[in-house]
Design an enzyme around this catalytic site. Sequence first.
Site, PDB file in Angstrom:
ATOM      1  N   GLU A 123       6.149   7.711   4.782  1.00  0.00           N
ATOM      2  CA  GLU A 123       6.828   7.004   5.930  1.00  0.00           C
ATOM      3  C   GLU A 123       8.034   6.351   5.475  1.00  0.00           C
ATOM      4  O   GLU A 123       8.135   5.451   4.342  1.00  0.00           O
ATOM      5  CB  GLU A 123       5.819   6.098   6.495  1.00  0.00           C
ATOM      6  CG  GLU A 123       6.378   5.360   7.689  1.00  0.00           C
ATOM      7  CD  GLU A 123       6.639   4.059   7.545  1.00  0.00           C
ATOM      8  OE1 GLU A 123       8.021   3.709   7.835  1.00  0.00           O
ATOM      9  OE2 GLU A 123       6.134   3.244   6.863  1.00  0.00           O
TER      10      GLU A 123
ATOM     11  N   ARG B 288      13.618   3.831   0.210  1.00  0.00           N
ATOM     12  CA  ARG B 288      12.779   4.995   0.388  1.00  0.00           C
ATOM     13  C   ARG B 288      13.345   6.107   0.564  1.00  0.00           C
ATOM     14  O   ARG B 288      12.825   7.141   0.200  1.00  0.00           O
ATOM     15  CB  ARG B 288      11.683   4.578   1.427  1.00  0.00           C
ATOM     16  CG  ARG B 288      10.607   3.452   0.969  1.00  0.00           C
ATOM     17  CD  ARG B 288       9.399   3.552   1.775  1.00  0.00           C
ATOM     18  NE  ARG B 288       8.627   2.475   1.603  1.00  0.00           N
ATOM     19  CZ  ARG B 288       7.476   2.094   2.411  1.00  0.00           C
ATOM     20  NH1 ARG B 288       7.212   2.989   3.243  1.00  0.00           N
ATOM     21  NH2 ARG B 288       6.722   1.240   1.878  1.00  0.00           N
TER      22      ARG B 288
ATOM     23  N   ARG C 135      10.051  -9.164   2.954  1.00  0.00           N
ATOM     24  CA  ARG C 135       8.411  -8.825   3.108  1.00  0.00           C
ATOM     25  C   ARG C 135       7.715  -9.767   2.048  1.00  0.00           C
ATOM     26  O   ARG C 135       7.827  -9.148   0.916  1.00  0.00           O
ATOM     27  CB  ARG C 135       8.377  -7.470   3.223  1.00  0.00           C
ATOM     28  CG  ARG C 135       8.623  -6.514   4.309  1.00  0.00           C
ATOM     29  CD  ARG C 135       8.048  -6.725   5.575  1.00  0.00           C
ATOM     30  NE  ARG C 135       9.108  -6.029   6.514  1.00  0.00           N
ATOM     31  CZ  ARG C 135       9.046  -4.916   6.855  1.00  0.00           C
ATOM     32  NH1 ARG C 135       8.205  -4.015   6.603  1.00  0.00           N
ATOM     33  NH2 ARG C 135       9.772  -4.491   7.947  1.00  0.00           N
TER      34      ARG C 135
ATOM     35  N   SER D 157       9.872   3.817  10.961  1.00  0.00           N
ATOM     36  CA  SER D 157       8.776   3.302  11.912  1.00  0.00           C
ATOM     37  C   SER D 157       9.701   2.839  13.315  1.00  0.00           C
ATOM     38  O   SER D 157      10.548   2.255  13.178  1.00  0.00           O
ATOM     39  CB  SER D 157       7.904   2.328  11.461  1.00  0.00           C
ATOM     40  OG  SER D 157       6.660   2.313  12.200  1.00  0.00           O
TER      41      SER D 157
ATOM     42  N   GLU E  41       4.729  -9.622   1.021  1.00  0.00           N
ATOM     43  CA  GLU E  41       3.604  -8.819   0.763  1.00  0.00           C
ATOM     44  C   GLU E  41       3.381  -8.692  -0.887  1.00  0.00           C
ATOM     45  O   GLU E  41       4.170  -8.399  -1.360  1.00  0.00           O
ATOM     46  CB  GLU E  41       3.834  -7.662   1.173  1.00  0.00           C
ATOM     47  CG  GLU E  41       3.006  -7.141   2.461  1.00  0.00           C
ATOM     48  CD  GLU E  41       3.229  -5.668   2.949  1.00  0.00           C
ATOM     49  OE1 GLU E  41       2.537  -4.659   2.674  1.00  0.00           O
ATOM     50  OE2 GLU E  41       4.326  -5.390   3.585  1.00  0.00           O
TER      51      GLU E  41
ATOM     52  N   ARG F 122       6.247   1.929  -3.877  1.00  0.00           N
ATOM     53  CA  ARG F 122       7.178   2.005  -2.815  1.00  0.00           C
ATOM     54  C   ARG F 122       7.276   0.623  -1.939  1.00  0.00           C
ATOM     55  O   ARG F 122       7.729   0.907  -1.054  1.00  0.00           O
ATOM     56  CB  ARG F 122       6.684   3.009  -2.032  1.00  0.00           C
ATOM     57  CG  ARG F 122       5.183   2.904  -1.219  1.00  0.00           C
ATOM     58  CD  ARG F 122       5.160   4.030  -0.027  1.00  0.00           C
ATOM     59  NE  ARG F 122       3.707   3.718   0.407  1.00  0.00           N
ATOM     60  CZ  ARG F 122       3.309   4.670   1.610  1.00  0.00           C
ATOM     61  NH1 ARG F 122       4.185   5.553   1.847  1.00  0.00           N
ATOM     62  NH2 ARG F 122       2.249   4.381   2.054  1.00  0.00           N
ATOM     63  N   HIS F 123       6.848  -0.536  -2.512  1.00  0.00           N
ATOM     64  CA  HIS F 123       7.119  -1.603  -1.958  1.00  0.00           C
ATOM     65  C   HIS F 123       8.081  -2.454  -2.659  1.00  0.00           C
ATOM     66  O   HIS F 123       8.021  -2.695  -3.861  1.00  0.00           O
ATOM     67  CB  HIS F 123       5.740  -2.472  -1.799  1.00  0.00           C
ATOM     68  CG  HIS F 123       4.586  -1.824  -0.545  1.00  0.00           C
ATOM     69  ND1 HIS F 123       3.987  -0.810  -0.940  1.00  0.00           N
ATOM     70  CD2 HIS F 123       4.693  -2.194   0.964  1.00  0.00           C
ATOM     71  CE1 HIS F 123       3.211  -0.655   0.341  1.00  0.00           C
ATOM     72  NE2 HIS F 123       3.865  -1.311   1.371  1.00  0.00           N
TER      73      HIS F 123
END
Lengths: 532, 532
Positions: free
Chosen positions: B455, B506, B304, B458, B306, B312-313
């Site tokens: 979370e 996670r 990712r 998903s 991002e 948490r990323h």
Amino acid sequence: MVEEKEIVANAGQEQVSKKGAKKQAKAAKKAEQKAETAANIAAADAGDGAIDHAAGRYGLSPMIQSQEKRSERVFVAVHELSNHVGKGLLWLRGRLHTSRAKGKQCFLILRQQSSTVQCILAVGDVISKQMVKFAGNIPKESIIDIQATAVSVPNKIESCTEQTLELCVEQLFVVSQAKAQLPLQIEDASRPENTDDAEGLNIRVNQDTRLDNRVLDLRTPANQAIFRLEAGVCRLFRDILTEKGFTEIHTPKIISAASEGGANVFTVSYFKDSAYLAQSPQLYKQMAIAADFDKVYTVGAVFRAEDSNTHRHLTEFVGLDLEMAFKYHYHEVLHTIGNTFTDIFKGLRDKYSREIEAVGQQYKVEPFKFLEPPLILEFAEGVAMLRGAGVETGDEEDLSTPNEKLLGRLVKAKYDTDFYILDKFPLAIRPFYTMPNPDNPIYSNSYDMFMRGEEIMSGAQRIHDPEYLIERAKHHNIDISKIAAYIESFRYGCPPHAGGGIGMERVVMLYLGLDNIRKTSMFPRDPKRLTP
Amino acid sequence: MVEEKEIVANAGQEQVSKKGAKKQAKAAKKAEQKAETAANIAAADAGDGAIDHAAGRYGLSPMIQSQEKRSERVFVAVHELSNHVGKGLLWLRGRLHTSRAKGKQCFLILRQQSSTVQCILAVGDVISKQMVKFAGNIPKESIIDIQATAVSVPNKIESCTEQTLELCVEQLFVVSQAKAQLPLQIEDASRPENTDDAEGLNIRVNQDTRLDNRVLDLRTPANQAIFRLEAGVCRLFRDILTEKGFTEIHTPKIISAASEGGANVFTVSYFKDSAYLAQSPQLYKQMAIAADFDKVYTVGAVFRAEDSNTHRHLTEFVGLDLEMAFKYHYHEVLHTIGNTFTDIFKGLRDKYSREIEAVGQQYKVEPFKFLEPPLILEFAEGVAMLRGAGVETGDEEDLSTPNEKLLGRLVKAKYDTDFYILDKFPLAIRPFYTMPNPDNPIYSNSYDMFMRGEEIMSGAQRIHDPEYLIERAKHHNIDISKIAAYIESFRYGCPPHAGGGIGMERVVMLYLGLDNIRKTSMFPRDPKRLTP
């Protein structure tokens, strides 16, 4: 999409009135005209407009959107059908493998993965002429639900895996309809490779057509078996090593410096910087050893930007990598890896015989032979065998691909094994971090392993002493500043260790004796292929 | 390096003559001067030049280059020592955790992963003054071999995991020497987080120092436990799903088109073209379903791009992904995933209690609570609970991170569970391929799962009908031509299916109640970190 729920034939179990049936049939026709792919399915009122006494027992299901749970419907698997003969109505979901309508009858073959069963619809009290016609027009490869009874048949049905029974269908619904024109036929893609077809129907599907339409190609019994066996290879690899006290680790694929010198590495744009894709998890496995994990393995993607368009190269493959601290001699590790292979081969032979047989139906292959414990030859012995066969090769020369294959044949002829280990490769042809042989400096503590004469793993004792590592790197003219982090890993105490990397797809290809690595990579990547 | 074999103290077992010992000691001194890292180890003749009656029983080992197999030396593990008390001389290899020389004695602590034992050298018939001095000067974290007898001790040794015995050392060799100056101390890195130290020695090691020196940091008992438990999570995930009939697959990481619209994707140079790193294996899992694999899972790297610098990323993490065909309702899949989590939690509780306890020694954490079967709430119920707590949030609004955490606390208070499932997310906030809820079009057949209010997975029922998929993609203003291959996968018959993706790091972070995902990624990658 919501309206489609109303226009398809009612999937419920009640009989519908004549009026209802007509209305429904008309709606079904409209649905057909709308849906391009439905064009060749006969609507319920096709033919002479007669009353359809089977209406409501067949048709296109509404798209399953989780409208209802239907937990009362228990589905039976095709391979379990022999336990259900004569026991009343059953539900089955599967693919329409083939259909053949003949007058008042229609024969279908229902397929679930590699299992097939014959289904019959015959016009009578339950089945209407319209229903037979509908059945005969469903495109092959559509997913269908049928309700049927299983009955024994007097003569073996040669064309199905269930040969002693057939299904008498009472309800038939299309759950997901395939296109009428398929880019390849499953029968063609499944046809045995090396047989001559007396009728001259030797249609084969070429590799690119298969890969372009992988979703269809993967449905053949051989492919279903190949990828189940491949899952078995990974499972056995992990279970055997876990049993031996190994810990699974995960290593990063995006790295800041090219792991092996910068050639053949893919570059990634990383925010405002550049990074690379790891060609091997080796540095990270070694760091895990230096961090006291003692014995580690990792299963993951490995990337090679090599422009090699051969039967055995991929640009992305799955590496089965392991690394292990040892006490005094790297043969502690060599034997661990060798025995792991023997155990994998035994596991495949014992637990995947059905899959091996299924692959054998399409590809003619000799069973894989191995010795226990595995054969270990020194590189120099391999060179001597090659020279004995008339090959000229130097003491410190790497094995060319033809020599590698020839040596495999010589080893097979002499020792009757398709798996062997070649130990003590020349130092000059191995990477800088390889530990030299203490007894003869032209050799090293490194090894390759071979299946059917092709290399499937490469490994070595690594230099764990930082000063010696620098010395060897300098000897290879490597810029020390670029591997500073690697060298630094060994400055806080590191046990002697060795390991290796195995190409998963190669193991499966060579175990099964297949001719192309693209047959054992579900979605292969090579210099010319990035899709699907 | 070769000459070093001769200049270090003899690792053999024979006594050496006075002349031999002197020669050897002199050579050892020379070796020291040469090797920068050896500088602070006292040579055998340090001190008053007296005869060293322990010569040959200690020193720097030659670099282990696999010179000999020494298969006669059987090594004992620290955690097995209680079976060896009073049974004669034993060999052990481990790290020098600490050493303390005091007059005629030296106390060492030998460490193997999380196990520690006290070792003692006392000047006498076997041990010389020089040998005690040598032992006291070995840098911490060096790998050492000792030969010793295990004896019971009257008083518990609180500082070691082996509290009832100690080792009386007779031979001691340094196998791999650590630098004298370590960038972090294992004791500091292992210190409990939330305790106040009465002596005011609250030295902690910050996250970046830890990660910069990961090879050292990973040696703490908590880290040894975290990554063994992480291996357990993967193992349980795979074993549980294999038991349920899932097949493992491998999906390509290099893809030709950005999987979810092109944002947050890393670009790779691919020969003369560009490609991308897969943000999810979803398309490939779905293709495997369309290709009749029925139930599949894959464990592998997910990328990712991002620019999120949060606790948490990560830019690269390990995805535990699964996909499953179902008969009529996606809850068949939802329950399968939910039960898989419950089984993982039970497996961790039952098989990894030692690891959980080890982590608890450093990080204070509440045990993880879960219900069986797991709690399932609808999104609208979650919204109602939030509103009940005074939060203003819209029916179709996604959960913000603070609301997600608050809801976790509300659920914990009401149901006493750290794990729950939130079902039927608003359609508007889910990707185009998500199946709308048939009963209420503002919702969808999609779900998230949460651990301690965050979370961790998903998932959804995916649209398996190509025409409807096009309709939904258009609704999202997606260029159909760019997802043509994806849509094409569903044109040859595809069963209804659902699945999801779980972030491995996670799960481990939240199961253990840790505060940062970098604690559960062995070599984490974030926008600012690409090394080691």
